[in-house]
Each structure stands twice: as structure tokens, then as C-alpha cells.
Design an enzyme around this catalytic site. Structure first.
Site, PDB file in Angstrom:
ATOM      1  N   GLU A   1      -0.624  -9.491  -0.398  1.00 41.95           N
ATOM      2  CA  GLU A   1      -2.110  -9.623  -0.051  1.00 41.95           C
ATOM      3  C   GLU A   1      -2.840  -9.836  -1.288  1.00 41.95           C
ATOM      4  OE1 GLU A   1      -2.100  -6.131   3.047  1.00 41.95           O
ATOM      5  OE2 GLU A   1      -3.281  -7.515   4.045  1.00 41.95           O
TER       6      GLU A   1
ATOM      7  N   ALA B   1       0.922  -1.135   0.023  1.00 43.41           N
ATOM      8  CA  ALA B   1       0.209   0.029  -0.177  1.00 43.41           C
ATOM      9  C   ALA B   1       0.996   1.195   0.023  1.00 43.41           C
ATOM     10  CB  ALA B   1      -0.922  -0.076   1.199  1.00 43.41           C
TER      11      ALA B   1
ATOM     12  N   GLY C   1       0.519  -4.816   0.858  1.00 47.17           N
ATOM     13  CA  GLY C   1      -0.573  -4.934   0.057  1.00 47.17           C
ATOM     14  C   GLY C   1      -0.511  -5.664  -1.351  1.00 47.17           C
TER      15      GLY C   1
ATOM     16  N   GLU D   1       4.644  -5.071   7.186  1.00 44.65           N
ATOM     17  CA  GLU D   1       3.979  -3.724   8.001  1.00 44.65           C
ATOM     18  C   GLU D   1       4.640  -3.823   9.380  1.00 44.65           C
ATOM     19  OE1 GLU D   1       2.639  -6.246   6.033  1.00 44.65           O
ATOM     20  OE2 GLU D   1       1.076  -5.606   4.653  1.00 44.65           O
TER      21      GLU D   1
HETATM   22  N1  COA Z   1       4.604   3.242  -0.444  1.00 44.59           N
HETATM   23  C1  COA Z   1       4.989   4.257  -1.233  1.00 44.59           C
HETATM   24  N2  COA Z   1       6.198   4.673  -1.730  1.00 44.59           N
HETATM   25  C2  COA Z   1       6.954   3.197  -2.047  1.00 44.59           C
HETATM   26  C3  COA Z   1       6.487   1.885  -1.510  1.00 44.59           C
HETATM   27  C4  COA Z   1       5.309   1.923  -0.756  1.00 44.59           C
HETATM   28  N3  COA Z   1       4.795   0.806  -0.278  1.00 44.59           N
HETATM   29  N4  COA Z   1       7.715   1.334  -1.934  1.00 44.59           N
HETATM   30  C5  COA Z   1       8.468   1.820  -2.642  1.00 44.59           C
HETATM   31  N5  COA Z   1       8.067   3.096  -2.626  1.00 44.59           N
HETATM   32  C6  COA Z   1       8.785   4.163  -3.371  1.00 44.59           C
HETATM   33  C7  COA Z   1      10.122   4.380  -2.636  1.00 44.59           C
HETATM   34  O1  COA Z   1       9.499   5.525  -1.767  1.00 44.59           O
HETATM   35  C8  COA Z   1      10.883   5.116  -3.787  1.00 44.59           C
HETATM   36  O2  COA Z   1      10.281   6.392  -3.917  1.00 44.59           O
HETATM   37  P1  COA Z   1      11.305   7.685  -4.445  1.00 44.59           P
HETATM   38  O3  COA Z   1      12.073   7.465  -5.679  1.00 44.59           O
HETATM   39  O4  COA Z   1      10.232   8.913  -4.742  1.00 44.59           O
HETATM   40  O5  COA Z   1      11.914   8.071  -3.073  1.00 44.59           O
HETATM   41  C9  COA Z   1      10.677   4.244  -4.756  1.00 44.59           C
HETATM   42  O6  COA Z   1       9.294   3.558  -4.722  1.00 44.59           O
HETATM   43  C10 COA Z   1      11.504   3.372  -5.130  1.00 44.59           C
HETATM   44  O7  COA Z   1      11.681   2.543  -4.005  1.00 44.59           O
HETATM   45  P2  COA Z   1      12.970   2.338  -3.189  1.00 44.59           P
HETATM   46  O8  COA Z   1      12.997   2.347  -1.698  1.00 44.59           O
HETATM   47  O9  COA Z   1      13.902   3.596  -3.652  1.00 44.59           O
HETATM   48  O10 COA Z   1      13.635   1.183  -3.867  1.00 44.59           O
HETATM   49  P3  COA Z   1      14.639  -0.054  -3.312  1.00 44.59           P
HETATM   50  O11 COA Z   1      15.021  -1.087  -4.538  1.00 44.59           O
HETATM   51  O12 COA Z   1      15.585   0.605  -2.666  1.00 44.59           O
HETATM   52  O13 COA Z   1      13.915  -0.926  -1.958  1.00 44.59           O
HETATM   53  C11 COA Z   1      11.892  -2.023  -1.269  1.00 44.59           C
HETATM   54  C12 COA Z   1      12.751  -1.814  -2.668  1.00 44.59           C
HETATM   55  C13 COA Z   1      10.480  -2.732  -2.024  1.00 44.59           C
HETATM   56  C14 COA Z   1      12.594  -2.981  -0.615  1.00 44.59           C
HETATM   57  C15 COA Z   1      11.534  -0.774  -0.496  1.00 44.59           C
HETATM   58  O14 COA Z   1      10.958   0.294  -1.652  1.00 44.59           O
HETATM   59  C16 COA Z   1      10.344  -0.872   0.610  1.00 44.59           C
HETATM   60  O15 COA Z   1      10.815  -1.484   1.603  1.00 44.59           O
HETATM   61  N6  COA Z   1       9.144  -0.614   0.273  1.00 44.59           N
HETATM   62  C17 COA Z   1       8.156  -0.737   1.109  1.00 44.59           C
HETATM   63  C18 COA Z   1       7.660  -1.974   1.283  1.00 44.59           C
HETATM   64  C19 COA Z   1       6.686  -2.015   2.677  1.00 44.59           C
HETATM   65  O16 COA Z   1       6.774  -1.725   3.573  1.00 44.59           O
HETATM   66  N7  COA Z   1       5.293  -2.286   2.088  1.00 44.59           N
HETATM   67  C20 COA Z   1       4.222  -2.490   2.887  1.00 44.59           C
HETATM   68  C21 COA Z   1       3.225  -1.203   3.033  1.00 44.59           C
HETATM   69  S1  COA Z   1       2.113  -1.278   4.207  1.00 44.59           S
END
Ligand code: COA
Length: 257
Positions: free
Chosen positions: A113, A65, A110, A133
Site C-alpha cells: 500500500e 503493518a 501496508g 491481510e
Molecule cells: N509485522 C510484524 N512482524 C513482522 C512482519 C509484520 N508484518 N513481517 C515480518 N515480521 C517479523 C517476523 O515476525 C520475524 O520476527 P522474529 O525474527 O522476531 O520472529 C521477522 O520479521 C522476520 O520474518 P520471518 O517471517 O521470519 O521471515 P521469512 O523470510 O520466513 O518470511 C514473510 C517473510 C514476509 C513471508 C513473512 O515475514 C510474512 O508473512 N510476514 C507478514 C506479511 C503480512 O501478513 N503482512 C501484512 C500485515 S497487515
């Protein structure tokens, strides 16, 4: 027609691609609303016999999400967010036409999910799954606490949900989350071939199989409880800290409050 999805139908199979690659296809309000509409179209269009849900780009199916929409939400707003997700994901799960997740990278939160709500999943070998989460001071709010148990069993679900640990495609297959692993470039072709086999069968029988499998030990109570607890997390300081820390690209400091 859609701002955040690409929706195409070929040979009676509708492919719904979540298309926010710069945000790793995170599900914001618009994505959720459009996903609901796209699935309505799968239900109602007689020319569509099955659907695939996938993500745009090579890196992510859906990375969760959209965390930027979590900030400042109250308990009630958190519960409403969860409930809206449940409505859309139930629509996917209860579709009388098969809907398969083609998981092409990160399927987190999400996103995991969403894939779990599909009838089954096929994954590319770079797929990664997880329910992170807990790192945000939250719990899954789109059915993850209920559906992960169904595919992976209680112990594995507990561990993955409580640790937020990410698993690769091999481990996801070994615990029954996904049916097959294929090279990324073969993912959509493989899913389409499988779906062509399924849609060659009697549609009412296929719809009845979906309904019966969904009906196995499936109660609403667990999902309602998840809505309640998800919303309650928004009233905690740790959730504010967890979401802020993610957006500020730092480690969260949780206090248990
Ligand atoms: N919500 C909002 N933005 C998200 C996102 C999310 N769930 N997942 C990734 N993004 C965004 C990042 O903020 C980043 O945006 P920016 O370029 O404007 O800073 C962009 O997507 C790329 O992500 P980034 O984190 O730079 O890539 P990465 O390869 O370093 O890491 C992940 C990849 C998936 C490990 C990391 O993005 C992450 O941990 N995401 C969140 C996962 C999460 O907690 N999901 C559950 C949410 S309830």
C-alpha cells in the site's frame, strides 16, 4: 531525529529508508509517525525536489503493518489506525514533488500500500508484492482496496485481495503495478537518474501533473468505507486468531466469526 528511518538528501533527492530490517521494515506506530514527518520535510524543504521511499537491507521493502500492534485493538482503534495510515499515505500521494517507491524485496500489506501511494514504483528483480491481510482475518487498511484497483483493474485486484497471493516483479509489471525491473544493486541509481530527469522539468508543471493524475476518478468515499470495514475486522474472532497465529508461527483456524 528519526528512530526507524534513515533520511538523507543528495543532489536534491531525499531518500527515506525504512530501517527495521530485523522486522522486515514492518510499519509500526513510530514508523508511521516518522514517515509523516519525513514527508512533511519533503514538502517544506526548498532544497528537496523529489524523494525516494525504500527499505533497509536486501530482503524487504516493507513486509506490512506491524502485526504485533494489532492484538487487542477494538473496532474504533482499528479505524483510527487505518485513518492515520490514510492521512500519511495521502500526504505521499498528494505531494507536489515526485515521490517514487524503490521496491527492494517484500512489499506486502501496508508495504504494498505504501508503494502504491507513491507516484510510481521501480522494483528490484527480487521484489514480491501482495496484500495478505485476508490471511489474518483482515483487509488492507492503508488504501489498498482503492489503489490496487486503480493500477491493476477490478478483476486482478479482487483476486489478489481475496486470495492474499504473492506475486513476483515480472507479474507485477505485467499487471501495471511497476514501471521497471532492475537488478537490486542498480535500483537506487536507476530511480535517482529518473528523478534527475523529472526535477530538471518545470516544478509547477510536475506538481500540476501529479494533482491532475490524482484527480482522475478519485473519490474519498471508498477510502472512508475501507476505514469502517478495516475497523470492523478487529471486532471479529478470526482477526484475533489470524494475528495470534502469525505471531505464534502456526496456521490460523478461521471460524467466520
Ligand atoms: N509485522 C510484524 N512482524 C513482522 C512482519 C509484520 N508484518 N513481517 C515480518 N515480521 C517479523 C517476523 O515476525 C520475524 O520476527 P522474529 O525474527 O522476531 O520472529 C521477522 O520479521 C522476520 O520474518 P520471518 O517471517 O521470519 O521471515 P521469512 O523470510 O520466513 O518470511 C514473510 C517473510 C514476509 C513471508 C513473512 O515475514 C510474512 O508473512 N510476514 C507478514 C506479511 C503480512 O501478513 N503482512 C501484512 C500485515 S497487515
Amino acid at each position: 531525529m528519526y528512530q526507524t528511518l534513515l533520511v538523507t538528501t543528495e543532489e536534491q533527492i531525499c531518500t527515506i529508508t525504512i530501517n527495521r530490517p530485523d522486522k522486515l521494515n514492518a510499519i509500526n506506530k513510530t514508523v508511521m509517525e516518522e514517515l509523516g514527518r519525513a514527508v512533511d520535510e519533503v514538502y517544506s524543504n526548498p532544497d528537496i525536489k523529489a524523494a525516494i521511499i525504500t527499505g533497509s537491507g536486501i530482503k524487504a521493502f516493507v513486509a506490512g503493518a506491524d502485526i504485533s500492534e494489532f492484538q487487542g485493538l477494538t473496532k474504533e482503534q482499528g479505524q483510527a489506525l487505518s485513518k492515520k495510515g490514510h492521512d500519511v499515505f495521502f500526504k505521499i500521494e498528494r505531494s507536489p514533488k515526485p515521490i517514487v517507491a524503490a521496491v527492494n524485496g517484500f512489499a506486502l500489506g501496508g508495504g504494498c500500500e505504501l508503494a502504491l501511494a507513491c507516484h510510481f514504483m521501480i522494483a528490484a528483480d527480487n521484489a514480491k508484492f501482495g496484500q495478505p491481510e485476508v490471511n489474518l482475518g483482515l483487509i488492507p487498511g492503508y488504501g489498498g482496496t482503492q489503489r490496487l484497483v486503480q493500477v491493476a483493474g477490478k478483476g486482478r485486484a479482487m483476486e489478489l485481495l481475496m486470495s492474499g497471493r504473492m506475486i513476483d516483479a515480472q507479474e507485477a509489471k505485467s499487471i501495471g503495478m511497476i514501471n521497471a525491473i532492475v537488478p537490486p544493486r542498480e535500483l537506487l541509481t536507476t530511480v535517482k537518474e529518473l528523478l534527475q530527469t523529472i526535477i530538471s522539468k518545470a516544478p509547477i508543471a510536475v506538481a500540476s501533473i501529479i494533482a491532475c493524475v490524482n484527480n482522475f476518478d478519485h473519490t474519498q468515499q471508498g477510502y472512508d468505507y475501507e476505514v469502517q470495514k478495516f475497523g470492523e475486522c478487529f471486532a471479529t474472532e478470526d482477526m484475533v486468531e489470524g494475528a495470534s497465529a502469525f505471531l505464534e508461527k502456526r496456521k490460523p483456524v478461521f471460524k467466520g466469526k
